[in-house]
Motif scaffolding. Structure first.
Motif, PDB file in Angstrom:
ATOM      1  N   ALA A 169      -1.900  -5.390  -0.280  1.00 23.78           N
ATOM      2  CA  ALA A 169      -0.549  -5.137  -0.986  1.00 23.78           C
ATOM      3  C   ALA A 169      -0.984  -4.334  -2.023  1.00 23.78           C
ATOM      4  O   ALA A 169      -0.243  -3.524  -2.554  1.00 23.78           O
ATOM      5  N   LYS A 170      -1.963  -4.566  -2.829  1.00 29.30           N
ATOM      6  CA  LYS A 170      -2.378  -4.156  -3.991  1.00 29.30           C
ATOM      7  C   LYS A 170      -2.624  -2.591  -3.772  1.00 29.30           C
ATOM      8  O   LYS A 170      -2.422  -1.627  -4.383  1.00 29.30           O
ATOM      9  N   LEU A 171      -3.385  -2.177  -2.810  1.00 35.15           N
ATOM     10  CA  LEU A 171      -3.882  -1.053  -2.328  1.00 35.15           C
ATOM     11  C   LEU A 171      -2.505  -0.177  -2.049  1.00 35.15           C
ATOM     12  O   LEU A 171      -2.319   1.017  -2.459  1.00 35.15           O
ATOM     13  N   ILE A 172      -1.638  -0.919  -1.199  1.00 35.50           N
ATOM     14  CA  ILE A 172      -0.354  -0.009  -1.017  1.00 35.50           C
ATOM     15  C   ILE A 172       0.397   0.517  -2.238  1.00 35.50           C
ATOM     16  O   ILE A 172       0.773   1.425  -2.474  1.00 35.50           O
ATOM     17  N   TRP A 173       0.565  -0.729  -3.161  1.00 32.54           N
ATOM     18  CA  TRP A 173       1.110  -0.344  -4.491  1.00 32.54           C
ATOM     19  C   TRP A 173       0.674   0.692  -5.086  1.00 32.54           C
ATOM     20  O   TRP A 173       1.337   1.674  -5.695  1.00 32.54           O
ATOM     21  N   ILE A 174      -0.831   0.682  -5.165  1.00 26.38           N
ATOM     22  CA  ILE A 174      -1.538   1.792  -5.995  1.00 26.38           C
ATOM     23  C   ILE A 174      -1.429   3.088  -5.313  1.00 26.38           C
ATOM     24  O   ILE A 174      -1.186   4.249  -6.049  1.00 26.38           O
ATOM     25  N   VAL A 175      -1.559   3.158  -3.988  1.00 25.86           N
ATOM     26  CA  VAL A 175      -1.196   4.496  -3.364  1.00 25.86           C
ATOM     27  C   VAL A 175       0.050   5.243  -3.507  1.00 25.86           C
ATOM     28  O   VAL A 175       0.195   6.227  -4.063  1.00 25.86           O
ATOM     29  N   VAL A 176       1.085   3.998  -3.357  1.00 31.19           N
ATOM     30  CA  VAL A 176       2.426   4.532  -3.825  1.00 31.19           C
ATOM     31  C   VAL A 176       2.622   5.049  -5.061  1.00 31.19           C
ATOM     32  O   VAL A 176       3.446   6.177  -5.440  1.00 31.19           O
ATOM     33  N   LEU A 177       2.085   4.363  -6.181  1.00 30.14           N
ATOM     34  CA  LEU A 177       2.365   4.802  -7.600  1.00 30.14           C
ATOM     35  C   LEU A 177       1.286   6.134  -7.668  1.00 30.14           C
ATOM     36  O   LEU A 177       2.094   6.931  -8.788  1.00 30.14           O
ATOM     37  N   LEU A 178       0.268   6.155  -6.985  1.00 34.07           N
ATOM     38  CA  LEU A 178      -0.199   7.625  -7.287  1.00 34.07           C
ATOM     39  C   LEU A 178       0.391   8.639  -6.487  1.00 34.07           C
ATOM     40  O   LEU A 178       0.324   9.991  -7.198  1.00 34.07           O
TER      41      LEU A 178
END
Length: 59
Positions: free
Chosen positions: A33-42
């Motif tokens: 979930a953290k990885l997905i959120w960070i990718v979406v934010l970037l």
């Protein structure tokens, strides 16, 4: 004057996105979930930040 204001707003926006990424990294969400959120934010900084504020991991 327009260039200075735009640069300042861009810097503020960058700080907000970095703050959101740090908050995601420190959250209690799972690693995926953290990885997905960070990718979406970037990839989608504006939309990603709005969606993160509404639906992102709390706490």
């Amino acid at each position: 004057m327009g260039i200075e204001v735009t640069g300042l707003l861009s810097l503020i926006w960058l700080i907000i996105v970095i703050w959101a990424i740090v908050k995601v990294a420190k959250s209690s969400a799972s690693g995926l979930a953290k990885l997905i959120w960070i990718v979406v934010l970037l990839i989608f900084p504006l939309v990603g930040l709005i969606v993160w504020f509404l639906f992102g991991p709390k706490g």
